[in-house]
Design a protein around this motif. Sequence first.
Motif, PDB file in Angstrom:
ATOM      1  N   ASP A  60       1.049  -1.087  -0.230  1.00  0.00           N
ATOM      2  CA  ASP A  60       0.060  -0.254  -0.160  1.00  0.00           C
ATOM      3  C   ASP A  60       1.142   1.334  -0.596  1.00  0.00           C
ATOM      4  O   ASP A  60      -0.142   2.275  -0.659  1.00  0.00           O
ATOM      5  CB  ASP A  60      -0.825   0.226   1.206  1.00  0.00           C
ATOM      6  N   VAL A  61       1.748   1.024   1.030  1.00  0.00           N
ATOM      7  CA  VAL A  61       2.604   2.816   0.940  1.00  0.00           C
ATOM      8  C   VAL A  61       3.694   2.826  -0.311  1.00  0.00           C
ATOM      9  O   VAL A  61       3.402   4.172  -1.299  1.00  0.00           O
ATOM     10  CB  VAL A  61       4.050   2.478   1.658  1.00  0.00           C
ATOM     11  N   ASN A  62       3.874   1.689  -1.652  1.00  0.00           N
ATOM     12  CA  ASN A  62       4.303   1.973  -2.536  1.00  0.00           C
ATOM     13  C   ASN A  62       3.169   2.388  -3.480  1.00  0.00           C
ATOM     14  O   ASN A  62       3.374   3.740  -4.046  1.00  0.00           O
ATOM     15  CB  ASN A  62       4.821   0.202  -2.255  1.00  0.00           C
ATOM     16  N   GLY A  79      11.517  10.065  -1.075  1.00  0.00           N
ATOM     17  CA  GLY A  79      11.141   8.799  -0.042  1.00  0.00           C
ATOM     18  C   GLY A  79       9.590   9.584   0.658  1.00  0.00           C
ATOM     19  O   GLY A  79       9.434  10.592   1.006  1.00  0.00           O
ATOM     20  N   PHE A  80       9.087   8.055   1.133  1.00  0.00           N
ATOM     21  CA  PHE A  80       7.870   8.459   1.061  1.00  0.00           C
ATOM     22  C   PHE A  80       7.388   7.256   2.605  1.00  0.00           C
ATOM     23  O   PHE A  80       7.339   6.371   2.585  1.00  0.00           O
ATOM     24  CB  PHE A  80       6.637   7.599   0.187  1.00  0.00           C
ATOM     25  N   GLY A  91       7.432   2.904   4.216  1.00  0.00           N
ATOM     26  CA  GLY A  91       7.684   4.288   3.079  1.00  0.00           C
ATOM     27  C   GLY A  91       8.735   2.940   2.229  1.00  0.00           C
ATOM     28  O   GLY A  91       8.143   2.269   1.692  1.00  0.00           O
ATOM     29  N   ALA A  92       8.892   3.890   1.125  1.00  0.00           N
ATOM     30  CA  ALA A  92       8.545   3.902  -0.407  1.00  0.00           C
ATOM     31  C   ALA A  92       9.770   4.967  -1.268  1.00  0.00           C
ATOM     32  O   ALA A  92      10.278   6.026  -0.293  1.00  0.00           O
ATOM     33  CB  ALA A  92       7.914   3.348  -1.074  1.00  0.00           C
ATOM     34  N   TYR A  93      10.664   4.536  -1.809  1.00  0.00           N
ATOM     35  CA  TYR A  93      11.121   5.163  -2.521  1.00  0.00           C
ATOM     36  C   TYR A  93      10.955   5.001  -4.381  1.00  0.00           C
ATOM     37  O   TYR A  93      10.714   4.181  -4.599  1.00  0.00           O
ATOM     38  CB  TYR A  93      12.490   5.052  -2.439  1.00  0.00           C
ATOM     39  N   VAL A  94      10.914   6.209  -4.795  1.00  0.00           N
ATOM     40  CA  VAL A  94      10.669   6.882  -6.054  1.00  0.00           C
ATOM     41  C   VAL A  94      12.392   8.061  -6.387  1.00  0.00           C
ATOM     42  O   VAL A  94      12.080   8.648  -5.966  1.00  0.00           O
ATOM     43  CB  VAL A  94       9.961   7.577  -6.565  1.00  0.00           C
ATOM     44  N   GLY A 108      12.324  -0.467   2.088  1.00  0.00           N
ATOM     45  CA  GLY A 108      11.057   0.658   2.451  1.00  0.00           C
ATOM     46  C   GLY A 108      10.255   0.199   4.070  1.00  0.00           C
ATOM     47  O   GLY A 108       9.885   0.426   4.031  1.00  0.00           O
ATOM     48  N   GLU A 109      10.622  -1.238   4.765  1.00  0.00           N
ATOM     49  CA  GLU A 109       9.559  -1.249   6.135  1.00  0.00           C
ATOM     50  C   GLU A 109      10.609  -1.062   7.236  1.00  0.00           C
ATOM     51  O   GLU A 109      11.213  -2.163   7.604  1.00  0.00           O
ATOM     52  CB  GLU A 109       9.985  -2.258   5.591  1.00  0.00           C
TER      53      GLU A 109
END
Length: 208
Positions: A60-62, A79-80, A91-94, A108-109
């Motif tokens: 879901d975070v992605n 970073g999210f 977390g997520a990273y684009v 991202g965890e």
Amino acid sequence: MIIKQYPNTMTIVISLPGFVDKDGYLNEMCLHYGLEKLRGISLTQELSQRFHCDVVVDNDVNVMAYGYYYMHKEYDTFGFLYQPDKELAGGAYVYHGELIRGKHGFLGEIGYLANLNRTQQLQDLENDNIHSLLAYFMHTMQVMYDPDAIIIYCPLIKDKNISKSLLLQNLPHDSLLSDIIFIEDIDTYLEYGLMKLVNTFKGVKYGN
């Protein structure tokens, strides 16, 4: 069932609160809250074969981060950070418009970082220590990724400047700080991210 209402469905996109590997399996650590029956099942393969359509399953975070990117093109590398009320952060990273994923979907965890444990983090959420915890997560993202921005959703935060100040104390110079952006709405980004994943399909194709 929704699929019966839309018999011409070509792609199913699902967002889950857990990490999913490249083959569509939920990690054992995520099999709770009613997801236990999914143990040993590739969701992408299972749903593709059952409903005769293409399938995308993602964290879901992605999906939120993906939606944020397409709604805010001023940042293509960020970073999210998602810190819910009563659970571990995710977390997520684009990077240049692309979601970065690891082999196991574990990237991202950040709630599983070393020197942290689940019990202590949940206590921090209850005992108003959220600012220090959030600053730690932000610092990790800053050092590991050095992104253009860090996007944060944390409904528990009371003073956005406290976490930012704590982060600055751990950086060698203020000029290294990424843009820090707090958001209050995640549903819009989640919905938009799901739609964009359909348009940029990277799941399992039926029949393959």
